[in-house]
Design a protein around this motif. Structure first.
Motif, PDB file in Angstrom:
ATOM      1  N   ARG A  80       0.832  -1.210   0.000  1.00  0.00           N
ATOM      2  CA  ARG A  80       0.000   0.000   0.000  1.00  0.00           C
ATOM      3  C   ARG A  80       0.865   1.258   0.000  1.00  0.00           C
ATOM      4  N   VAL A  81       1.911   1.245   0.812  1.00  0.00           N
ATOM      5  CA  VAL A  81       2.807   2.405   0.867  1.00  0.00           C
ATOM      6  C   VAL A  81       3.460   2.640  -0.494  1.00  0.00           C
ATOM      7  N   ARG A  82       3.958   1.579  -1.103  1.00  0.00           N
ATOM      8  CA  ARG A  82       4.695   1.740  -2.363  1.00  0.00           C
ATOM      9  C   ARG A  82       3.786   2.153  -3.514  1.00  0.00           C
ATOM     10  N   ASN A  83       2.531   1.721  -3.451  1.00  0.00           N
ATOM     11  CA  ASN A  83       1.585   2.185  -4.472  1.00  0.00           C
ATOM     12  C   ASN A  83       1.454   3.704  -4.443  1.00  0.00           C
ATOM     13  N   PHE A  84       1.385   4.249  -3.226  1.00  0.00           N
ATOM     14  CA  PHE A  84       1.238   5.700  -3.120  1.00  0.00           C
ATOM     15  C   PHE A  84       2.579   6.421  -3.197  1.00  0.00           C
ATOM     16  N   ASP A  85       3.668   5.688  -2.947  1.00  0.00           N
ATOM     17  CA  ASP A  85       4.993   6.239  -3.258  1.00  0.00           C
ATOM     18  C   ASP A  85       5.077   6.556  -4.752  1.00  0.00           C
ATOM     19  N   ALA A  86       4.574   5.608  -5.548  1.00  0.00           N
ATOM     20  CA  ALA A  86       4.609   5.793  -7.002  1.00  0.00           C
ATOM     21  C   ALA A  86       3.797   7.017  -7.407  1.00  0.00           C
ATOM     22  N   LEU A  87       2.664   7.233  -6.727  1.00  0.00           N
ATOM     23  CA  LEU A  87       1.837   8.400  -7.029  1.00  0.00           C
ATOM     24  C   LEU A  87       2.549   9.688  -6.627  1.00  0.00           C
ATOM     25  N   LEU A  88       3.213   9.659  -5.466  1.00  0.00           N
ATOM     26  CA  LEU A  88       3.963  10.837  -5.021  1.00  0.00           C
ATOM     27  C   LEU A  88       5.090  11.156  -5.998  1.00  0.00           C
ATOM     28  N   GLU A  89       5.791  10.115  -6.431  1.00  0.00           N
ATOM     29  CA  GLU A  89       6.896  10.322  -7.371  1.00  0.00           C
ATOM     30  C   GLU A  89       6.381  10.861  -8.703  1.00  0.00           C
ATOM     31  N   LYS A  90       5.246  10.334  -9.134  1.00  0.00           N
ATOM     32  CA  LYS A  90       4.655  10.788 -10.393  1.00  0.00           C
ATOM     33  C   LYS A  90       4.252  12.258 -10.316  1.00  0.00           C
ATOM     34  N   ASN A  91       3.752  12.669  -9.141  1.00  0.00           N
ATOM     35  CA  ASN A  91       3.280  14.045  -8.955  1.00  0.00           C
ATOM     36  C   ASN A  91       4.299  14.909  -8.219  1.00  0.00           C
ATOM     37  N   ALA A  93       6.397  17.075  -9.284  1.00  0.00           N
ATOM     38  CA  ALA A  93       6.397  18.481  -9.712  1.00  0.00           C
ATOM     39  C   ALA A  93       5.293  19.261  -9.010  1.00  0.00           C
ATOM     40  N   LEU A  94       4.129  18.633  -8.833  1.00  0.00           N
ATOM     41  CA  LEU A  94       3.025  19.286  -8.125  1.00  0.00           C
ATOM     42  C   LEU A  94       3.392  19.510  -6.660  1.00  0.00           C
ATOM     43  N   PHE A  95       4.013  18.509  -6.039  1.00  0.00           N
ATOM     44  CA  PHE A  95       4.422  18.643  -4.640  1.00  0.00           C
ATOM     45  C   PHE A  95       5.387  19.818  -4.474  1.00  0.00           C
ATOM     46  N   LEU A  96       6.350  19.923  -5.386  1.00  0.00           N
ATOM     47  CA  LEU A  96       7.316  21.026  -5.316  1.00  0.00           C
ATOM     48  C   LEU A  96       6.627  22.373  -5.492  1.00  0.00           C
ATOM     49  N   LYS A  97       5.662  22.404  -6.381  1.00  0.00           N
ATOM     50  CA  LYS A  97       4.946  23.653  -6.630  1.00  0.00           C
ATOM     51  C   LYS A  97       4.161  24.087  -5.397  1.00  0.00           C
ATOM     52  N   VAL A  98       3.554  23.112  -4.718  1.00  0.00           N
ATOM     53  CA  VAL A  98       2.722  23.418  -3.546  1.00  0.00           C
ATOM     54  C   VAL A  98       3.577  23.757  -2.332  1.00  0.00           C
ATOM     55  N   VAL A  99       4.592  22.943  -2.069  1.00  0.00           N
ATOM     56  CA  VAL A  99       5.409  23.102  -0.859  1.00  0.00           C
ATOM     57  C   VAL A  99       6.494  24.154  -1.055  1.00  0.00           C
ATOM     58  N   GLY A 100       7.072  24.182  -2.252  1.00  0.00           N
ATOM     59  CA  GLY A 100       8.160  25.114  -2.528  1.00  0.00           C
ATOM     60  C   GLY A 100       9.494  24.398  -2.596  1.00  0.00           C
ATOM     61  N   LYS A 125      14.621  14.445  -8.669  1.00  0.00           N
ATOM     62  CA  LYS A 125      13.901  13.565  -9.591  1.00  0.00           C
ATOM     63  C   LYS A 125      13.182  14.371 -10.670  1.00  0.00           C
ATOM     64  N   VAL A 126      12.586  15.488 -10.267  1.00  0.00           N
ATOM     65  CA  VAL A 126      11.897  16.344 -11.236  1.00  0.00           C
ATOM     66  C   VAL A 126      12.891  16.876 -12.266  1.00  0.00           C
ATOM     67  N   GLU A 127      14.060  17.289 -11.799  1.00  0.00           N
ATOM     68  CA  GLU A 127      15.082  17.816 -12.705  1.00  0.00           C
ATOM     69  C   GLU A 127      15.587  16.730 -13.655  1.00  0.00           C
ATOM     70  N   GLU A 128      15.790  15.520 -13.120  1.00  0.00           N
ATOM     71  CA  GLU A 128      16.239  14.410 -13.969  1.00  0.00           C
ATOM     72  C   GLU A 128      15.201  14.085 -15.033  1.00  0.00           C
ATOM     73  N   GLU A 129      13.929  14.094 -14.632  1.00  0.00           N
ATOM     74  CA  GLU A 129      12.860  13.800 -15.585  1.00  0.00           C
ATOM     75  C   GLU A 129      12.774  14.883 -16.653  1.00  0.00           C
ATOM     76  N   ARG A 130      12.991  16.136 -16.235  1.00  0.00           N
ATOM     77  CA  ARG A 130      12.978  17.236 -17.205  1.00  0.00           C
ATOM     78  C   ARG A 130      14.089  17.057 -18.245  1.00  0.00           C
ATOM     79  N   LYS A 131      15.279  16.667 -17.768  1.00  0.00           N
ATOM     80  CA  LYS A 131      16.401  16.453 -18.687  1.00  0.00           C
ATOM     81  C   LYS A 131      16.128  15.282 -19.628  1.00  0.00           C
ATOM     82  N   LYS A 132      15.491  14.227 -19.082  1.00  0.00           N
ATOM     83  CA  LYS A 132      15.149  13.077 -19.926  1.00  0.00           C
ATOM     84  C   LYS A 132      14.158  13.479 -21.015  1.00  0.00           C
ATOM     85  N   ARG A 133      13.163  14.304 -20.614  1.00  0.00           N
ATOM     86  CA  ARG A 133      12.175  14.754 -21.601  1.00  0.00           C
ATOM     87  C   ARG A 133      12.833  15.583 -22.692  1.00  0.00           C
ATOM     88  N   LEU A 134      13.741  16.475 -22.266  1.00  0.00           N
ATOM     89  CA  LEU A 134      14.451  17.299 -23.245  1.00  0.00           C
ATOM     90  C   LEU A 134      15.280  16.432 -24.189  1.00  0.00           C
TER      91      LEU A 134
END
Length: 332
Positions: A80-91, A93-100, A125-134
């Motif tokens: 259960r924890v890891r399922n929502f870990d995956a959701l946190l990791e996926k989101n 960028a949103l977490f960073l935007k909200v928390v700062g 992780k967000v930065e790595e994903e951005r570089k991968k997308r680029l």
């Protein structure tokens, strides 16, 4: 409950502990997990909570590992924890935007987590994903650019001789439509010089010479063209098409008759015959021919011809005098 990590205390809302010798009950850890689940599912509500979500995740990690080491069956909890870990990791960028991002980095300096506690490194992780997308985008764009270049050089941009031949033949066709038959001969000779093994320029030159009354020259071109076709009907079809372009409709019909004599169901010949009747404004005969084309196309499953034949039949029926009956299916 106050969660402590290396001297830093986080007051995590919703976590109340009933401790036994400082150790939370497993049911209490399960409550933390449910709190984690709800908060990850509603990250937009984390704005005023700072990084307490990450501290809660620390506590869950620590005490699940503890109970696992004591032989407790906690696999369902881990899932259960890891399922929502995956959701946190996926989101992330949103977490960073909200928390700062800056606040996360400041708190991380105080906590000093290792990289195994990846939730403290969401900005990385967000930065790595951005570089991968680029990188993916650059790769895709590079691939598209290579394809476009290849298409330009190998498809759209013909080799020089091919381009010269095409230019000469196009000019000959334009001159034929303008009844400039001397120009037709000039351009055809140019095309023949480039590719003497190709029959089309001979066919066009024969028609131009015929129109100019140059009988011997016309016969020479005619025989040269005929010798380059494996099948006689292919030669007559080509000749019929160019006679039609030159407005020599009777000659075109004569060529088509020779084709149909050998192959009565030749759809190319019949379709051209219908066009000739249209040019002569012979609506009734054109309708009969196109109805035959439609019947044969359906019989042979020539799906590209079926809608064309239907369209032509429909348009011609509008031109048919009201006193005349419509041709019946089958051309009867």
């Amino acid at each position: 409950m106050l969660l402590k990590r290396k001297g830093i205390k986080y007051n995590v809302p919703g976590v109340v502990s009933v401790k036994r010798q400082g150790i939370p009950e497993l049911d209490e850890v399960r409550q933390w997990i449910e709190g984690y689940v709800k908060r990850v599912a509603n990250l937009r509500d984390e704005r005023d909570r700072g990084v307490t979500l990450l501290a809660l995740r620390d506590a869950i990690e620590e005490w699940l590992r503890f109970y696992e080491s004591q032989g407790a069956l906690v696999e369902p909890e881990w899932i259960r924890v890891r399922n929502f870990d995956a959701l946190l990791e996926k989101n992330a960028a949103l977490f960073l935007k909200v928390v700062g991002k800056r606040r996360l980095q400041e708190e991380r300096k105080q906590v000093a987590p290792n990289e195994e506690r990846w939730w403290w490194w969401l900005d990385k992780k967000v930065e790595e994903e951005r570089k991968k997308r680029l990188k993916r985008t650059a790769t895709i764009l590079g691939g598209v650019a290579l394809i476009l270049v290849a298409l330009y050089f190998f498809v759209f941009r013909l080799p020089p001789r091919e381009q010269q031949y095409l230019n000469a033949l196009t000019a000959a066709e334009q001159a034929l439509q303008n009844q400039a038959f001397e120009e037709v001969l000039t351009h055809c000779q140019e095309a023949i010089t480039i590719f003497p093994e190709r029959p089309t320029p001979y066919v066009v030159a024969a028609i131009a010479a015929e129109k100019l009354g140059k009988t011997r020259e016309a016969e020479h071109f005619h025989q040269s063209a005929r010798a380059l076709y494996e099948k006689e009907e292919d030669f007559f079809l080509e000749e019929a098409g160019w006679y039609f372009r030159a407005g020599m409709l009777e000659e075109a019909k004569g060529c088509i008759a020779r084709v149909l004599q050998k192959d009565p169901e030749n759809l190319t010949a019949l379709n051209l015959l219908g066009s000739i009747y249209e040019a002569e404004d012979n609506v009734v005969e054109a309708l009969k021919v196109y109805q035959l084309v439609l019947d044969l196309a359906e019989k042979k499953n020539e799906i590209t011809l079926i809608p064309v034949a239907k369209m032509k039949i429909g348009m011609l029926q509008l031109r048919l005098p009201l006193s005349l009956p419509l041709p019946s299916p089958g051309g009867e």
